[in-house]
Design a protein around this motif. Sequence first.
Motif, PDB file in Angstrom:
ATOM      1  N   LEU A  80       8.108  15.494  -7.277  1.00 49.74           N
ATOM      2  CA  LEU A  80       6.675  15.757  -7.194  1.00 49.74           C
ATOM      3  C   LEU A  80       5.941  14.600  -6.516  1.00 49.74           C
ATOM      4  CD1 LEU A  80       6.089  17.361 -10.706  1.00 49.74           C
ATOM      5  CD2 LEU A  80       5.844  18.489  -8.486  1.00 49.74           C
ATOM      6  N   VAL A  81       6.283  13.378  -6.900  1.00 51.07           N
ATOM      7  CA  VAL A  81       5.636  12.215  -6.299  1.00 51.07           C
ATOM      8  C   VAL A  81       5.931  12.156  -4.802  1.00 51.07           C
ATOM      9  CG1 VAL A  81       5.607   9.685  -6.249  1.00 51.07           C
ATOM     10  CG2 VAL A  81       5.570  10.885  -8.436  1.00 51.07           C
ATOM     11  N   GLU A  82       7.171  12.460  -4.426  1.00 49.41           N
ATOM     12  CA  GLU A  82       7.549  12.449  -3.019  1.00 49.41           C
ATOM     13  C   GLU A  82       6.757  13.484  -2.220  1.00 49.41           C
ATOM     14  OE1 GLU A  82       9.699  11.297   0.457  1.00 49.41           O
ATOM     15  OE2 GLU A  82       9.193  10.326  -1.446  1.00 49.41           O
ATOM     16  N   SER A  83       6.389  14.585  -2.878  1.00 50.46           N
ATOM     17  CA  SER A  83       5.617  15.631  -2.194  1.00 50.46           C
ATOM     18  C   SER A  83       4.115  15.390  -2.275  1.00 50.46           C
ATOM     19  CB  SER A  83       5.951  17.005  -2.791  1.00 50.46           C
ATOM     20  OG  SER A  83       5.547  17.081  -4.154  1.00 50.46           O
ATOM     21  N   GLY A  84       3.721  14.249  -2.870  1.00 48.99           N
ATOM     22  CA  GLY A  84       2.303  13.893  -2.919  1.00 48.99           C
ATOM     23  C   GLY A  84       1.575  14.341  -4.167  1.00 48.99           C
ATOM     24  N   ILE A  85       2.323  14.745  -5.203  1.00 53.46           N
ATOM     25  CA  ILE A  85       1.720  15.236  -6.449  1.00 53.46           C
ATOM     26  C   ILE A  85       2.030  14.251  -7.574  1.00 53.46           C
ATOM     27  CG2 ILE A  85       1.649  17.122  -8.116  1.00 53.46           C
ATOM     28  CD1 ILE A  85       2.678  18.961  -5.862  1.00 53.46           C
ATOM     29  N   SER A  86       1.007  13.766  -8.259  1.00 51.84           N
ATOM     30  CA  SER A  86       1.237  12.874  -9.395  1.00 51.84           C
ATOM     31  C   SER A  86       1.791  13.691 -10.571  1.00 51.84           C
ATOM     32  CB  SER A  86      -0.064  12.180  -9.806  1.00 51.84           C
ATOM     33  OG  SER A  86      -1.037  13.132 -10.183  1.00 51.84           O
ATOM     34  N   HIS A  87       2.531  13.015 -11.439  1.00 51.50           N
ATOM     35  CA  HIS A  87       3.195  13.740 -12.528  1.00 51.50           C
ATOM     36  C   HIS A  87       3.101  12.953 -13.833  1.00 51.50           C
ATOM     37  CE1 HIS A  87       6.024  16.248 -14.689  1.00 51.50           C
ATOM     38  NE2 HIS A  87       6.759  15.186 -14.970  1.00 51.50           N
ATOM     39  N   ILE A  88       2.767  13.657 -14.915  1.00 54.05           N
ATOM     40  CA  ILE A  88       2.745  13.078 -16.252  1.00 54.05           C
ATOM     41  C   ILE A  88       3.729  13.848 -17.122  1.00 54.05           C
ATOM     42  CG2 ILE A  88       1.354  12.593 -18.303  1.00 54.05           C
ATOM     43  CD1 ILE A  88      -1.087  12.438 -16.512  1.00 54.05           C
ATOM     44  N   ASP A  89       4.599  13.140 -17.777  1.00 51.90           N
ATOM     45  CA  ASP A  89       5.600  13.742 -18.656  1.00 51.90           C
ATOM     46  C   ASP A  89       4.923  14.683 -19.656  1.00 51.90           C
ATOM     47  OD1 ASP A  89       7.563  14.124 -20.783  1.00 51.90           O
ATOM     48  OD2 ASP A  89       8.639  12.418 -19.943  1.00 51.90           O
ATOM     49  N   PRO A  90       5.436  15.917 -19.808  1.00 54.67           N
ATOM     50  CA  PRO A  90       4.837  16.868 -20.767  1.00 54.67           C
ATOM     51  C   PRO A  90       4.772  16.335 -22.198  1.00 54.67           C
ATOM     52  CG  PRO A  90       6.401  17.989 -19.340  1.00 54.67           C
ATOM     53  CD  PRO A  90       6.551  16.514 -19.056  1.00 54.67           C
ATOM     54  N   ARG A  91       5.616  15.373 -22.535  1.00 48.10           N
ATOM     55  CA  ARG A  91       5.582  14.793 -23.883  1.00 48.10           C
ATOM     56  C   ARG A  91       4.244  14.124 -24.185  1.00 48.10           C
ATOM     57  NH1 ARG A  91      10.402  14.567 -21.830  1.00 48.10           N
ATOM     58  NH2 ARG A  91      12.288  14.912 -23.055  1.00 48.10           N
ATOM     59  N   LYS A 141       0.817  -1.216   0.000  1.00 47.37           N
ATOM     60  CA  LYS A 141       0.000   0.000   0.000  1.00 47.37           C
ATOM     61  C   LYS A 141       0.850   1.265   0.000  1.00 47.37           C
ATOM     62  CE  LYS A 141      -3.685  -2.558   0.377  1.00 47.37           C
ATOM     63  NZ  LYS A 141      -4.506  -2.809  -0.826  1.00 47.37           N
ATOM     64  N   GLN A 142       2.111   1.146   0.394  1.00 45.88           N
ATOM     65  CA  GLN A 142       2.981   2.324   0.465  1.00 45.88           C
ATOM     66  C   GLN A 142       3.796   2.540  -0.807  1.00 45.88           C
ATOM     67  OE1 GLN A 142       4.808   3.508   4.232  1.00 45.88           O
ATOM     68  NE2 GLN A 142       4.442   1.428   4.961  1.00 45.88           N
ATOM     69  N   ALA A 143       3.718   1.640  -1.750  1.00 43.01           N
ATOM     70  CA  ALA A 143       4.524   1.738  -2.964  1.00 43.01           C
ATOM     71  C   ALA A 143       4.083   2.924  -3.825  1.00 43.01           C
ATOM     72  CB  ALA A 143       4.429   0.452  -3.763  1.00 43.01           C
ATOM     73  N   LYS A 144       5.064   3.603  -4.405  1.00 45.70           N
ATOM     74  CA  LYS A 144       4.842   4.679  -5.375  1.00 45.70           C
ATOM     75  C   LYS A 144       5.253   4.144  -6.746  1.00 45.70           C
ATOM     76  CE  LYS A 144       4.220   7.765  -1.983  1.00 45.70           C
ATOM     77  NZ  LYS A 144       2.950   8.454  -1.703  1.00 45.70           N
ATOM     78  N   THR A 145       4.298   4.031  -7.643  1.00 49.05           N
ATOM     79  CA  THR A 145       4.591   3.425  -8.947  1.00 49.05           C
ATOM     80  C   THR A 145       4.645   4.490 -10.035  1.00 49.05           C
ATOM     81  OG1 THR A 145       3.492   1.373  -8.301  1.00 49.05           O
ATOM     82  CG2 THR A 145       3.865   1.729 -10.650  1.00 49.05           C
ATOM     83  N   ILE A 146       5.756   4.486 -10.769  1.00 46.77           N
ATOM     84  CA  ILE A 146       5.963   5.413 -11.879  1.00 46.77           C
ATOM     85  C   ILE A 146       6.201   4.590 -13.143  1.00 46.77           C
ATOM     86  CG2 ILE A 146       7.457   7.214 -12.811  1.00 46.77           C
ATOM     87  CD1 ILE A 146       8.128   7.962  -9.877  1.00 46.77           C
TER      88      ILE A 146
END
Length: 208
Positions: A122-133, A79-84
Motif C-alpha cells: 500500500l505504501v509503495e502504491s502511495g496509500i498510507s496504512h494503519i494496522d487494523p489492530r 525527502k524520499q524516505a517512506k517511514t513505517i
Amino acid sequence: MKSLTCAAVLDDHLLFADSFALLLQKYGTFEAVSSFSKVDDFLGFLQSFGDQKLYVFLDYYLSEGNGLSIFTDIKRWNKQAKTIFVTSAISPAVIKNIVKYKPHGIISKFADIKEVVKCIKLVESGISHIDPRFAALLTQPDKPGINLTPREIELLKYFSQGNSIAETAAKTFLSPHTVVAHRRKMMAKVKCRTIAELLTYARDNEVI
C-alpha cells in the motif's frame, strides 16, 4: 511484489532488528536491508545514504530517544524516505500521537508477515496504512494532556531515568532554562503539580 529498493530497521532490541530485517529481505523483496539498534548508528547511515528512496521501519520506544523525534530527522534528511512505525504500543494516546505525525504506515509487532507485506504494498502504491489492530484505539475519546511533542517525550525519558535538569540539558543540547520551560509546559498540559505525578501519568499512558 516487484523488487523495491533499500530498507533500514531501527529498534533498540538487536535481536528483533536483525530478525525483522531478514524477514523484510525475504518477503519485502528489498534489494538490501540494514538493521540498527543504536540511534547514532542509524543517523550516521541516514546521513551517508543521501536523498535516495529508502524504507525505514522505526520503533516508537527507543532507549536513546523517541521514534517521533527520529521521524522528524528522517523527513529533514531524506525527502524520499517512506517511514513505517513498527510498535508494541497498545495505548490510544501513543497511537494517536503517532498518527498525528502522518507516517506512511503503522504496524503492530504482533502482526503477521501478511500484514507487513500488505502495508509495504500500500505504501509503495502511495496509500498510507494503519494496522487494523489499532482501529479501535483510534476511536476512543481523547484524554486531556496527551498532546505531548517528540521533544517533550524525549525529556520525559531522561527524567524517568533519574537525570537532573542540568544532566538532561547537556544530553539534549538545550539550556537548563529551556528544559525547565518544557517541564512546566508538560505539567500544565497534564494538570499535575510535581515531576513525580508527570512521570506517573506518562507511564500510565505508555508515553514512555
